[in-house]
Scaffold this active site. Structure first.
Site, mmCIF file in Angstrom:
data_model
loop_
_atom_site.group_PDB
_atom_site.id
_atom_site.type_symbol
_atom_site.label_atom_id
_atom_site.label_comp_id
_atom_site.label_asym_id
_atom_site.label_seq_id
_atom_site.Cartn_x
_atom_site.Cartn_y
_atom_site.Cartn_z
ATOM 1 N N CYS A 7 -22.318 100.809 -28.363
ATOM 2 C CA CYS A 7 -23.203 101.971 -28.183
ATOM 3 C C CYS A 7 -24.572 101.588 -28.743
ATOM 4 O O CYS A 7 -24.894 100.399 -28.808
ATOM 5 C CB CYS A 7 -22.630 103.234 -28.824
ATOM 6 S SG CYS A 7 -22.649 103.268 -30.622
ATOM 7 N N ARG A 13 -20.475 106.898 -31.564
ATOM 8 C CA ARG A 13 -19.552 106.684 -30.450
ATOM 9 C C ARG A 13 -18.706 105.425 -30.549
ATOM 10 O O ARG A 13 -17.478 105.494 -30.452
ATOM 11 C CB ARG A 13 -20.320 106.679 -29.119
ATOM 12 C CG ARG A 13 -20.889 108.018 -28.753
ATOM 13 C CD ARG A 13 -21.802 107.926 -27.570
ATOM 14 N NE ARG A 13 -23.039 107.240 -27.954
ATOM 15 C CZ ARG A 13 -24.044 107.010 -27.132
ATOM 16 N NH1 ARG A 13 -23.962 107.367 -25.872
ATOM 17 N NH2 ARG A 13 -25.129 106.404 -27.562
ATOM 18 N N ASP A 121 -24.234 110.910 -26.311
ATOM 19 C CA ASP A 121 -24.466 110.639 -27.731
ATOM 20 C C ASP A 121 -24.493 111.954 -28.503
ATOM 21 O O ASP A 121 -25.312 112.822 -28.217
ATOM 22 C CB ASP A 121 -25.799 109.913 -27.892
ATOM 23 C CG ASP A 121 -25.981 109.303 -29.269
ATOM 24 O OD1 ASP A 121 -25.178 109.612 -30.179
ATOM 25 O OD2 ASP A 121 -26.925 108.518 -29.438
#
Length: 156
Positions: A7, A13, A121
């Site tokens: 990420c 994440r 996100d």
């Protein structure tokens, strides 16, 4: 097999994906698996802890993320990984641009799981956003594990 989740900052994440994948695989296969999970961020600040909300969301799922420290994506990690799963199409393109030699093993998490879309996100959102992200990650990682276990069974 080594699977790398990618990420942006490796504090939300991908760190949650790594922890969830380890738990979900352990729940399915116990300790009898040769699959390892790692995570990194394309713009990570090394040694940054996971966000408080990510830690809390994972804690609610029985996972301890308190000791996670961010790692910046490196060529060495990308080389060692058998599979690189990104949270977004943008991450996928970035990884392919900086490491074109690994393009054949880079997929979005959703794509590899047989789904579509990016994993949004949750940074800056309240805890509820992290919980939604965790549920989406769990759904996608379950799809990835189904695919990997099917391939393993076909080899047997």
């Amino acid at each position: 097999m080594k699977i790398l989740f990618v990420c942006t900052g490796n504090t939300c994440r991908s760190s949650m994906a790594e922890a969830l994948a380890k738990k979900l695989l352990r729940d399915r296969a116990g300790n009898n698996s040769n699959v390892q999970f790692f995570s990194a961020g394309i713009a990570a600040f090394p040694e940054e802890p996971a966000s408080r909300e990510a830690v809390r969301a994972m804690s609610e799922m029985g996972i301890n993320l308190k000791h996670h420290r961010a790692t910046k994506l490196s060529q060495c990690q990308s080389l060692e990984a058998d599979l690189i799963l990104t949270m977004t199409r943008g991450h996928l393109e970035h990884v392919k641009n900086i490491f074109p030699q690994f393009a054949a093993k880079v997929f979005t998490l959703a794509e590899y799981a047989g789904s579509t879309g990016d994993v949004p996100d949750p940074i800056g959102q309240p805890l509820a956003g992290y919980r939604r992200c965790a549920r989406r990650l769990e759904e996608l990682i379950t799809g990835v594990l189904d695919r990997l276990l099917q391939k393993t069974n076909e080899k047997d």
